[in-house]
Design a protein around this motif. Structure first.
Motif, PDB file in Angstrom:
ATOM      1  N   ARG A   9       0.815  -1.302   0.052  1.00  0.00           N
ATOM      2  CA  ARG A   9      -0.073   0.043   0.024  1.00  0.00           C
ATOM      3  C   ARG A   9       0.954   1.324   0.070  1.00  0.00           C
ATOM      4  O   ARG A   9       1.990   1.193   0.649  1.00  0.00           O
ATOM      5  CB  ARG A   9      -0.901   0.036   1.082  1.00  0.00           C
ATOM      6  N   SER A  11       2.338   4.543   1.031  1.00  0.00           N
ATOM      7  CA  SER A  11       2.440   4.972   2.373  1.00  0.00           C
ATOM      8  C   SER A  11       2.707   6.759   2.266  1.00  0.00           C
ATOM      9  O   SER A  11       2.437   7.220   3.152  1.00  0.00           O
ATOM     10  CB  SER A  11       3.502   4.360   3.324  1.00  0.00           C
ATOM     11  N   LYS A  23       4.450   0.483   1.605  1.00  0.00           N
ATOM     12  CA  LYS A  23       4.624  -0.510   2.599  1.00  0.00           C
ATOM     13  C   LYS A  23       4.219  -1.823   2.094  1.00  0.00           C
ATOM     14  O   LYS A  23       3.072  -2.066   1.913  1.00  0.00           O
ATOM     15  CB  LYS A  23       3.627  -0.145   3.814  1.00  0.00           C
ATOM     16  N   VAL A  30       8.727  -0.338   4.693  1.00  0.00           N
ATOM     17  CA  VAL A  30       8.449   0.715   3.974  1.00  0.00           C
ATOM     18  C   VAL A  30       9.646   0.976   3.109  1.00  0.00           C
ATOM     19  O   VAL A  30      10.637   0.918   3.453  1.00  0.00           O
ATOM     20  CB  VAL A  30       8.101   1.980   4.609  1.00  0.00           C
ATOM     21  N   GLU A  47      -2.510   7.627  -1.647  1.00  0.00           N
ATOM     22  CA  GLU A  47      -2.173   7.256  -0.374  1.00  0.00           C
ATOM     23  C   GLU A  47      -3.090   6.160   0.132  1.00  0.00           C
ATOM     24  O   GLU A  47      -4.231   6.444   0.145  1.00  0.00           O
ATOM     25  CB  GLU A  47      -1.937   8.407   0.731  1.00  0.00           C
ATOM     26  N   GLY A  48      -2.578   5.129   0.683  1.00  0.00           N
ATOM     27  CA  GLY A  48      -3.456   3.881   1.032  1.00  0.00           C
ATOM     28  C   GLY A  48      -3.564   2.816  -0.190  1.00  0.00           C
ATOM     29  O   GLY A  48      -4.356   1.796   0.066  1.00  0.00           O
TER      30      GLY A  48
END
Length: 68
Positions: A9, A11, A23, A30, A47-48
């Motif tokens: 994902r 980060s 990550k 990371v 992000e995410g």
């Protein structure tokens, strides 16, 4: 040097540099800033977002391929 396909994902995202930190799902670490490949459609992950990557030299070099 062995290249590894991995998933994770986003980060952190740096759109001006077309880079992101990921990550990793497999190592729970990371990455350094990875280059976001230019697919011709100006895609930048958020992000995410879950993405696929190719890694070379552990977490220090690689490319974000796209969202999954």
């Amino acid at each position: 040097m062995k290249d590894i396909v991995g998933y994770g994902r986003v980060s952190a995202i740096y759109p001006d540099r077309r880079t992101a930190k990921i990550k990793r799902d497999d190592t729970d670490t990371v990455t350094a800033e990875l280059i976001i490949l230019d697919r011709g459609d100006n895609w930048i992950p958020t992000e995410g977002q879950h993405v696929a990557c190719i890694f070379s030299n552990g977490n220090s070099k690689g490319f974000v391929l796209g969202g999954i």
